[in-house]
Write a protein that holds these residues in place. Structure first.
Motif: not given
Ligand SMILES: Nc1ncnc2c1ncn2[C@@H]1O[C@H](COP(=O)(O)OP(=O)(O)OP(=O)(O)O)[C@@H](O)[C@H]1O
Ligand SMILES: [Mg+2]
Lengths: 265, 458
Positions: A94, A97, A104, A108, A110, A120, A124-125, B343-350, B353-354, B357-358, B361
């Motif tokens: 985590v 990343r 991608f 994509n 959200f 976003y 989260i960070h 997309g969410s995982m690649a931003l470093g979300a667990t 969180e994914t 938040k994604v 919703p």
């Protein structure tokens, strides 16, 4: 730290951001990558080219460990980011990343507002201490992605309402907002028209000043335009890797030559 | 007779198909270019034979009984029915019919025996007549369609038009049945509101629909204020939703995102089994297990608990609704594109969180729709509450008290001896109408919510 006195062409150990050592990837029993060794430089655009199915995306996903999300994928070998193996048990994928951003092939965004899309990652960070700081990060990222002027008056509108090219730049802004050290882009322009493509290419040129960019592309011209280094993959092997100019003008391997002259692929 | 008529029409349909197809093929082999292939010429004949004759048969079956009866009754010797009221006439008619069916009790008058004989002969005649008419219709169909076979004849279009007509007819039936049911609810309710003022029904807080056995009993008129009944329904629905929504959502989220494939392979079918349990089984589960348990807890804690608590009924209803909500939410979550998750995982979300938040919703419209449908179901649910909820209407929102629901009251109003024009019976229609309006409104809101979110996200 980086060697600020370096000259063009003289690569020192400090310039190397990512070192891949004997990377092998299996999907179930099927081997998708064989013994890939490559050094990716900092503040450089590296292009991955090769025919469809040769393993470019697979290798890209190894770098930020997105292969972990595919249950049947198995990775062997080492990938060193700043001399630390990202597959080490102590490394949290985590956090990795957050340092290695990814864009991608298909935009994509959200289903949230433009602002929330960009905010976003920082949220989260915990990158911003207050709303003003977050606003600053969002604006910076959107400016960085050359999107600010188009969306500054509609930050609360859904990101999915943008055009395809705008959406892709929004995704780039989203990745940039977490201030990554490496940006991985998997065919970022394949869904875009020539104008949007040109904008994204300009953007990549900009981003190179801040971090290392790895881009997968099917367009030889694009690789030649944006990258300084090029790697050619074929059937799971890294066939040739070198300066982009050399790869396109005097390839050493006959397979590379055949591919860039349009005979295989 | 009806059997013969159907056999006739099937044979004719088959013959028509073969005949027309052969004729069309012969034309083609003779060097003509056909507009439609042979099969459509054949199908055209089938439809031209089947549709009109089925209509004739159905109409005949519907109309023959009243017509024959009228003929028999009017054919009685003059003066036989004089001095009989309508009830006695119907009685005589019924007796004639049972004699005609071979069930003779005692020694009936001779005019009844004669009439029964006439009835039987008329019935036989009618049967043969029907076969004859069907034969005529069938023959006409065959002849007309056979004549129509020609190179330019657009048999395919003709067949498609007829089939389209049949589809329209079928969908219209559904519409008519719905409209019919609603209208009957409305008319019976209007009759009820002529006896009980609508304001008393809508705003009254006493529901005591007892009808006296003797005229001088107290509560002779009954009280028809539906508010306590509605309140009971709402309390039970509330309990059911408050329990089932979180549990259903959590289980859907876990199954969708976190569970191992092995666990999922076991848990999913389990939930489906839960959805397949008949509500009557839930009912006695409520009454035999849950209600006593709640009472025991209440006694242990020193809280007064009624035997038929809203909590027991609502809690068991919640168990019934869990798989419903869970599978709705699971579908909605699965429908979120994988690219959003990546997309969410690649931003470093667990993963959490994914999800939070994604994925969640993005799945909200489907989930909200599911929850609203669950509310509709809870309001309309009957069996569990008939068994587990109380009968006495009370203005209370205490889930540990005994309440009754709209559906329970409809059931109790209609069981036992009922007269069709007492306010007690008609009240059931008024309650039914209210229930219908309530669930209709909820469903409309559900659709609007879903559509609004769709617009936001697509
Ligand atoms: N999730 C997966 N499951 C199983 N096999 C996969 C998976 N992803 C990729 N592969 C296989 O791995 C090989 C390399 O795939 P990869 O997606 O890396 O190719 P690529 O070079 O990115 O191709 P393209 O240019 O078409 O995107 C292919 O043979 C592919 O079938
Ligand atoms: Mg790819």
């Amino acid at each position: 730290m980086y060697d600020t006195t370096r000259r063009e062409g003289a690569v020192t150990q400090d310039d190397i951001k990512i070192q891949a050592r004997k990377v092998q990837v299996f999907y179930g029993d099927k081997q998708a990558l064989k013994d890939v060794d490559v050094d990716i430089l900092d503040k450089t655009v590296t292009a991955f080219i090769g025919p469809s199915g040769c393993g470019k995306s697979t290798f890209l996903r190894c770098i930020n460990r997105m292969n972990d999300t595919i249950p049947i994928a198995r990775v062997e070998g080492e990938i060193l980011l700043d001399n630390e193996n990202v597959y080490d048990r102590r490394v949290d994928p985590v956090q990795l990343r957050a340092k290695v951003g990814m864009v991608f092939q298909k935009p994509n965004p959200f289903p949230k507002s433009i602002y929330d899309n960009v905010a976003y990652g920082p949220r989260i960070h915990g990158l911003a201490r207050n709303r003003a700081e977050l606003d600053g990060i969002v604006e910076g990222a959107l400016r960085g992605a050359a999107l600010w002027n188009e969306v500054k008056d509609r930050l609360t509108e859904p990101g999915t309402g943008l055009s395809g090219g705008q959406q892709q730049r929004l995704c780039i802004a989203r990745a940039v907002a977490t201030s990554p050290e490496v940006l991985l882009m998997d065919e970022p322009c394949s869904a875009l028209d020539p104008i949007a493509t040109a904008q994204v290419e300009d953007l990549i040129e900009e981003l190179r000043t801040q971090f290392s960019v790895v881009i997968v592309t099917h367009s030889m011209q694009q690789a030649a335009r944006v990258s300084q280094k090029t790697a050619f993959f074929h059937l799971g092997n890294l066939v040739e890797y070198g300066d982009t100019d050399d790869i396109f003008t005097k390839p050493k391997d006959s397979r590379t030559e055949a591919y860039i002259s349009g005979r295989i692929g | 007779m009806t059997g013969i008529a159907f056999a006739l029409l099937l044979t004719a349909a088959l013959t028509g198909y073969m005949m027309n197809r052969r004729a069309a093929l012969a034309l083609r082999d003779g060097g003509q270019r056909l507009h439609s292939v042979g099969m459509f010429h054949g199908l055209y004949a089938v439809l031209a034979v089947v549709v009109p004759s089925v209509v004739v048969i159905l109409l005949w079956l519907m109309l023959q009984a009243p017509v024959i009866n009228a003929m028999v009754m009017s054919g009685l010797p003059a003066g036989t029915l004089d001095g009989l009221d309508s009830g006695a006439r119907q009685l005589a008619q019924a007796e004639i019919q049972s004699i005609a069916g071979g069930r003779i009790f005692g020694s009936p008058e001779s005019w009844k025996l004669d009439a029964a004989e006439r009835l039987n002969s008329l019935r036989g005649l009618s049967g043969w007549l029907m076969v004859a008419v069907v034969a005529l219709v069938v023959a006409a169909g065959l002849w007309l369609t056979r004549r129509s076979v020609a190179p330019q004849f657009r048999a395919r279009q003709a067949v498609e038009r007829i089939v389209l007509g049949l589809m329209i007819f079928c969908s219209v039936i559904a519409v008519f049945v719905t409209v019919g049911i609603v209208l009957s609810l409305v008319f019976e309710s209007i009759r009820f509101f002529q006896m009980v003022p609508i304001t008393e029904f809508l705003f009254g807080t006493r529901w005591e629909p007892q009808i006296p056995i003797r005229a001088d009993q107290i509560a002779a008129d009954g009280a028809f204020g539906w508010l306590p009944v509605l309140l009971g329904t709402l309390v039970i629905t509330f309990v059911a939703i408050v329990i089932s929504v979180p549990v259903g959502l959590m289980s859907a989220i876990y199954l969708n995102e976190f569970a191992s494939p092995r666990f999922r392979a076991v848990a999913k079918p389990m939930l489906e089994i839960l959805a397949g349990i008949p509500t009557v089984v839930y009912g006695f589960f409520a009454i035999l297990t849950v209600a006593p348990a709640i009472r025991a807890w209440g006694a242990a804690l020193g809280i007064p608990v009624a035997p038929n608590t809203a909590l027991a009924a609502g809690g068991v209803m919640a168990i019934m609704l869990i798989p419903f909500i869970s599978s709705f939410a699971d579908d909605a979550l699965s429908a979120v594109p994988r690219s959003l998750r990546d997309g969410s995982m690649a931003l470093g979300a667990t993963r959490s969180e994914t999800m939070l938040k994604v994925l969640f919703p993005a799945a909200v419209p489907g989930i909200v729709g599911g929850v609203l449908l669950a509310i509709s179901r809870a309001i309309g649910e009957t069996m569990i509450v008939v068994m587990a909820a109380g009968l006495i209407a009370k203005m209370t929102i205490n889930p540990l008290d005994s309440v009754t629901t709209v559906t329970v009251q409809i059931v109790t109003l209609l069981i036992g001896d009922t007269e069709f024009d007492s306010p007690k019976t008609l009240a059931a229609f008024a309650l039914g109408l209210m229930l219908f309006i309530l669930t209709l409104l909820i469903n409309i809101v559900a659709l609007r919510v879903v559509r609004k979110y769709r617009e936001l996200y697509d």
